[in-house]
Design an enzyme around this catalytic site. Structure first.
Site, PDB file in Angstrom:
ATOM      1  N   ASP A  44       0.796  -1.230   0.000  1.00  0.00           N
ATOM      2  CA  ASP A  44       0.000   0.000   0.000  1.00  0.00           C
ATOM      3  C   ASP A  44       0.820   1.269   0.000  1.00  0.00           C
ATOM      4  O   ASP A  44       0.565   2.204  -0.759  1.00  0.00           O
ATOM      5  CB  ASP A  44      -0.867   0.019   1.276  1.00  0.00           C
ATOM      6  N   ALA A  46       3.907   1.715  -0.816  1.00  0.00           N
ATOM      7  CA  ALA A  46       4.679   1.868  -2.047  1.00  0.00           C
ATOM      8  C   ALA A  46       3.776   2.388  -3.155  1.00  0.00           C
ATOM      9  O   ALA A  46       4.143   3.301  -3.909  1.00  0.00           O
ATOM     10  CB  ALA A  46       5.296   0.528  -2.430  1.00  0.00           C
ATOM     11  N   HIS A 212       7.182  10.161   8.548  1.00  0.00           N
ATOM     12  CA  HIS A 212       6.868  11.020   7.405  1.00  0.00           C
ATOM     13  C   HIS A 212       6.421  12.412   7.827  1.00  0.00           C
ATOM     14  O   HIS A 212       6.449  13.344   7.029  1.00  0.00           O
ATOM     15  CB  HIS A 212       5.872  10.343   6.452  1.00  0.00           C
ATOM     16  N   LYS A 216       6.798  16.646   6.264  1.00  0.00           N
ATOM     17  CA  LYS A 216       5.707  17.581   5.940  1.00  0.00           C
ATOM     18  C   LYS A 216       6.311  18.981   5.919  1.00  0.00           C
ATOM     19  O   LYS A 216       7.097  19.343   6.805  1.00  0.00           O
ATOM     20  CB  LYS A 216       4.589  17.487   6.986  1.00  0.00           C
ATOM     21  N   HIS A 275       4.634  10.708  15.336  1.00  0.00           N
ATOM     22  CA  HIS A 275       4.378  11.968  14.626  1.00  0.00           C
ATOM     23  C   HIS A 275       4.166  13.143  15.585  1.00  0.00           C
ATOM     24  O   HIS A 275       4.821  14.176  15.479  1.00  0.00           O
ATOM     25  CB  HIS A 275       3.124  11.852  13.753  1.00  0.00           C
ATOM     26  N   ARG A 373     -10.938  15.747   8.782  1.00  0.00           N
ATOM     27  CA  ARG A 373      -9.532  15.399   8.659  1.00  0.00           C
ATOM     28  C   ARG A 373      -8.725  16.690   8.718  1.00  0.00           C
ATOM     29  O   ARG A 373      -8.890  17.582   7.870  1.00  0.00           O
ATOM     30  CB  ARG A 373      -9.285  14.709   7.318  1.00  0.00           C
TER      31      ARG A 373
HETATM   32  C1  BG6 Z   1       0.412   6.942   9.628  1.00  0.00           C
HETATM   33  C2  BG6 Z   1      -0.528   6.134  10.472  1.00  0.00           C
HETATM   34  O1  BG6 Z   1       1.711   6.884  10.153  1.00  0.00           O
HETATM   35  O2  BG6 Z   1      -0.024   8.293   9.635  1.00  0.00           O
HETATM   36  C3  BG6 Z   1      -1.946   6.246   9.949  1.00  0.00           C
HETATM   37  O3  BG6 Z   1      -0.117   4.771  10.464  1.00  0.00           O
HETATM   38  C4  BG6 Z   1      -2.354   7.690   9.838  1.00  0.00           C
HETATM   39  O4  BG6 Z   1      -2.848   5.559  10.785  1.00  0.00           O
HETATM   40  C5  BG6 Z   1      -1.304   8.485   9.069  1.00  0.00           C
HETATM   41  O5  BG6 Z   1      -3.583   7.730   9.150  1.00  0.00           O
HETATM   42  C6  BG6 Z   1      -1.600   9.975   9.113  1.00  0.00           C
HETATM   43  O6  BG6 Z   1      -0.733  10.628   8.224  1.00  0.00           O
HETATM   44  P1  BG6 Z   1      -1.220  11.871   7.378  1.00  0.00           P
HETATM   45  O7  BG6 Z   1      -0.014  12.244   6.580  1.00  0.00           O
HETATM   46  O8  BG6 Z   1      -2.376  11.401   6.553  1.00  0.00           O
HETATM   47  O9  BG6 Z   1      -1.619  12.913   8.378  1.00  0.00           O
END
Ligand code: BG6
Length: 795
Positions: A44, A46, A212, A216, A275, A373
């Site tokens: 997924d 990738a 990740h 950002k 995060h 979101r």
């Molecule tokens: C991922 C989590 O690390 O980050 C996910 O495993 C989550 O559950 C995602 O949805 C959120 O990342 P973003 O970039 O969509 O805010």
């Protein structure tokens, strides 16, 4: 039909071999060849981000002198996986700056340079290693490096790392970079184990642990923004000006399709430990003198981790969306009786023990199936202006800085500074100020009330980080020390939540205010309590008043009994009355307090509701102490400090911890700690008679640190003694029966269903202090009162 596609791909792969990797670099000086292998290349992540990120890397670097080859690997055989990979590769899109013709050309080249390989066995890796080296020889090109991206579950890391180490290391002088996706473990010890295992195959500088969020755009500009605007921020980036910090990731998605992963991790491990914690450290760490000095950045981050106050279950409110349990039953083939306690929502309050931030709450919150979101970090400042009339004028409004990661009402990443704070400077030319807005509101303010900065070009986090890996920039990745520091902070909370029931929420807009939570000092509770039903039948129905607090006799002494909350209210009121009385009569109140978990609710009640308690004239003594440094979490004094003393205004001179640590050692008889404490009591407490001693009672009948079988009478006339506990830590210091029985009032607090049997048994036994130390509590001229909650009394 896929057979045709596959044939086309094979043809392309052949063409690739025939044409040679180095072709693109023609005309420029060759800087060497880079092989990229995505293990989990058809998964997924990738599909969604990695191939696109590597394509962007290729598009940016294709004319720089490097040549590339790309391999997608997985456990699947070639005939199954090649068409999947081909579909993904067809979907990559060009960076906006490329013209249509150039884009077509670069995409075609990229497709030619990519191929699938099954990577399952050691032989597969050996074949890959051999292939990579042979290609270089055939092409006659120098190798720059090999990049392995492990987009696979963490349990496979150690094995793959070993295979890479055994058969895929690059030729001399070229680099090896192995990228690891989170989760890196699920608690401190598993992270440590993983780290050790990986360390046997890879050097630390070869590992790139990816989070990740660090890619950002807004997150990566937190430090530069703080630096660029330090002339404004230096004055206000502290507890005196900041009301609170909120770091929020709200998601509308559920965990469907990912349950095997999610059920093991839950929201705290999935996004908060990594995060949101990273964002918190970037916001609160001391600014390094050089932002790109990886070591200095790490050192400053670690300082924050070591200053974070310990979290317990009261620091978190957790929830679970209603449909989650059925998803677990289905995806994990569980029966209908199975229920999961995994939280899909958490609101957590963190405090930082640094003079700069003392008392300033940092709130971390995230959840699945919420109403929108959005992700952001908001610094809400105190507003010290009192507005008499025009409440809508700008200086009356909230003052805040919002690091807006994306989505939500704004729909683009931005840094927003409310206009009543200051006009921010841009960090670099890749950012611009937005002056024309659509009509939206961000966190309570219309957008026109903010200065808004945004990146000139929006970039995807993975693409950013992939380019950093290529450049060998380690500052955007998680170091092993950072990782372990984070797990060591989060693990105790996770353990304490293990058996906690999350509040169920329906999901989406229907959640209403169910998940709103409030902060009470260091604690978090849901703002709206769930309704709890209680039945009153078994109390014999004697009017509400008497039902709430019942007076009676227990072991021929006075007893007060009530539901837990009312009992604590009553005990706290009795304590305050005793304190006021003692101060009125003699000018001070001497109170001796026990450890254990039962008095915690009392401490909290006193700290939060008894503002008129005469703390200034109160002396606090310890009933007993464990032989551990007072700073340890299992020290009774530390508990008392954290739950009571630090919240009330007392004179330091009136606080009397037991001297368990002397001469750099713990509880050694010849250091005479017990004697010293006894001397203090004799000197300060009139007739060595405390006004109030609060005790608890253990399952074995122990009280204070006086345990069964420890020959209590043999202590003679001493007031304080070293004792031995059957449980760890074994060594203790304790008031003796003599010291306790000299008190004017002794309260014994017993709470919880688990104490019911003990209460029943104690009601029957005769006084026998050697077997049941609690039965030795018989104040000589004072009064004994048992405070027993209904759970303990009635079971
Ligand atoms: C991922 C989590 O690390 O980050 C996910 O495993 C989550 O559950 C995602 O949805 C959120 O990342 P973003 O970039 O969509 O805010």
């Amino acid at each position: 039909m896929w057979k045709g596609v596959w044939a086309a791909l094979l043809l392309l792969a052949t063409v690739c071999v025939q044409r040679g990797y180095a072709k693109e670099a023609k005309g420029t000086q060759s800087l060497g060849h880079v092989s990229v292998v995505i293990v989990g290349g058809t998964g997924d992540l990738a599909k969604k981000y990695l191939w696109q990120g590597f394509f962007q890397l290729y598009a940016n670097q294709v004319s720089s002198g490097y040549s590339f080859s790309f391999y997608g690997g997985s456990l699947l055989p070639n005939d199954k996986a090649t068409p999947i990979l081909f579909e993904v590769l067809k979907g990559v899109v060009c960076p906006r700056e490329l013209s249509v013709e150039r884009c077509a050309l670069v995409r075609e080249q990229f497709l030619r340079l990519a191929e699938y390989r099954q990577l399952k066995t050691s032989e597969d890796y050996q074949a890959l290693g051999k292939h990579l080296t042979e290609q270089l020889t055939q092409e006659g090109i120098v190798e720059a490096g090999r990049l392995f991206y492990l987009s696979v579950p963490a349990f496979a890391y150690a094995d793959i790392a070993e295979k890479i180490n055994n058969s895929c290391r690059p030729t001399d002088g070229a680099w090896l970079r192995v990228v690891l996706e989170k989760p890196f473990g699920h608690d401190f010890s598993s992270a440590q184990l993983l780290s050790t295992q990986l360390g046997t195959s890879l050097k630390d500088n070869e590992m790139y642990r990816i989070d990740h969020y660090l890619g950002k755009q807004v997150v990566s500009k937190i430090l530069p923004f703080r630096r660029e605007n330090s002339k404004h921020l230096d004055l206000i980036w502290n507890k005196h000006h900041i009301e609170r910090v909120e770091i929020v990731l709200k998601e509308t998605l559920d965990a469907k399709g990912r349950i095997p992963f999610y059920e093991r991790y839950g929201v705290i491990r999935d996004v908060i430990q990594n995060h949101l914690t990273e964002v918190m450290t970037l916001l609160t760490m001391e600014l390094p003198s050089n932002l790109s000095n990886t070591k200095e950045v790490l050192k400053n981050k670690l300082k924050i981790f070591s200053a974070l106050q310990h979290l317990d279950r009261n620091c978190a409110a957790i929830g679970q969306y209603q449909a989650y349990n059925a998803e677990v039953q289905e995806e994990l083939s569980k029966t209908k009786e199975h229920f999961s306690l995994t939280p899909t929502f958490a609101g957590i309050i963190v405090h930082i023990d640094l003079a700069q931030y003392e008392g300033m709450p940092v709130i971390l919150t995230s959840g699945k199936m919420l109403d929108e979101r959005v992700g952001y970090a908001r610094i809400l400042f105190k507003n010290d202006i009192f507005c008499i009339q025009s409440h809508s004028s700008v200086h009356c409004k909230p003052k805040q800085i919002v690091f807006y990661f994306g989505h939500g009402t704004l729909q683009y990443p931005a840094i927003l500074v409310s206009k009543n704070l200051f006009k921010p400077d841009l960090m670099d030319t890749e950012w611009k100020e937005v002056t024309e807005h659509k009509d939206v509101s961000v966190l309570g303010l219309p957008i026109s009330d903010y200065y808004v900065l945004t990146p000139t070009v929006e970039r995807e986090a993975y693409a950013e980080l992939i380019s950093h890996i290529f450049q060998g920039r380690k500052d955007s990745f998680i170091s092993a020390e950072n990782l372990l520091a984070s797990w060591s902070f989060w693990t105790p909370l996770l353990q304490s939540l293990d058996n906690t029931f999350p509040r169920l929420y329906p999901g989406g807009a229907d959640n209403g205010n169910m998940l709103d939570f409030k902060l009470l000092g260091r604690e978090v509770t849901f703002a709206n309590e769930a309704v709890v039903m209680v039945t009153q039948d078994h109390m014999g129905g004697s009017g509400t008043e008497s039902f709430q607090v019942m007076q009676g006799k227990y072991r021929s002494a006075d007893m007060v009994s009530a539901w837990p909350e009312e009992l604590i209210v009553r005990l706290a009121a009795d304590l305050q009355a005793a304190a006021e009385n003692a101060v009125r009569e003699g000018g001070c109140f001497h109170l001796a307090l026990s450890g254990g978990s039962s008095p915690l609710a009392l401490f909290q009640r006193l700290a939060r509701h008894h503002y008129s308690f005469p703390w200034r004239d109160t002396h606090v003594w310890m009933v007993d102490e464990r032989c551990v440094p007072l700073t340890e979490l299992d020290s009774n004094f530390r508990t008392l400090h954290d739950h009571l003393l630090q919240h009330v205004k007392m004179s330091y001179f009136n606080i009397h911890p037991m001297p368990v640590q002397m001469n750099q050692r713990l509880c050694v008889e010849e250091d005479s700690g017990a004697l010293l404490y006894e001397r203090d009591i004799t000197q300060l407490v009139n007739a060595s008679s405390f006004h109030f001693v609060l005790l608890g009672v253990g399952y074995d009948g122990h009280t204070a640190s006086l345990f069964p079988g420890s020959k209590l009478d043999a202590r003679g006339n001493s007031l304080v003694a070293f004792t031995e506990s059957p449980a760890k830590p074994h060594q203790r210091m304790s008031l003796t029966l003599k010291a306790i029985n000299q008190a004017q009032k002794v309260g014994v607090l017993v709470m919880g269903k688990s104490k019911h049997e003990l209460v029943t048994q104690l009601s029957r036994v005769k006084d026998n202090p050697n077997n049941w130390p609690i039965t030795g509590i018989r104040p000589t001229s004072g009064r004994l009162v048992w405070y027993i909650d209904y759970d303990a009394l009635l079971g």
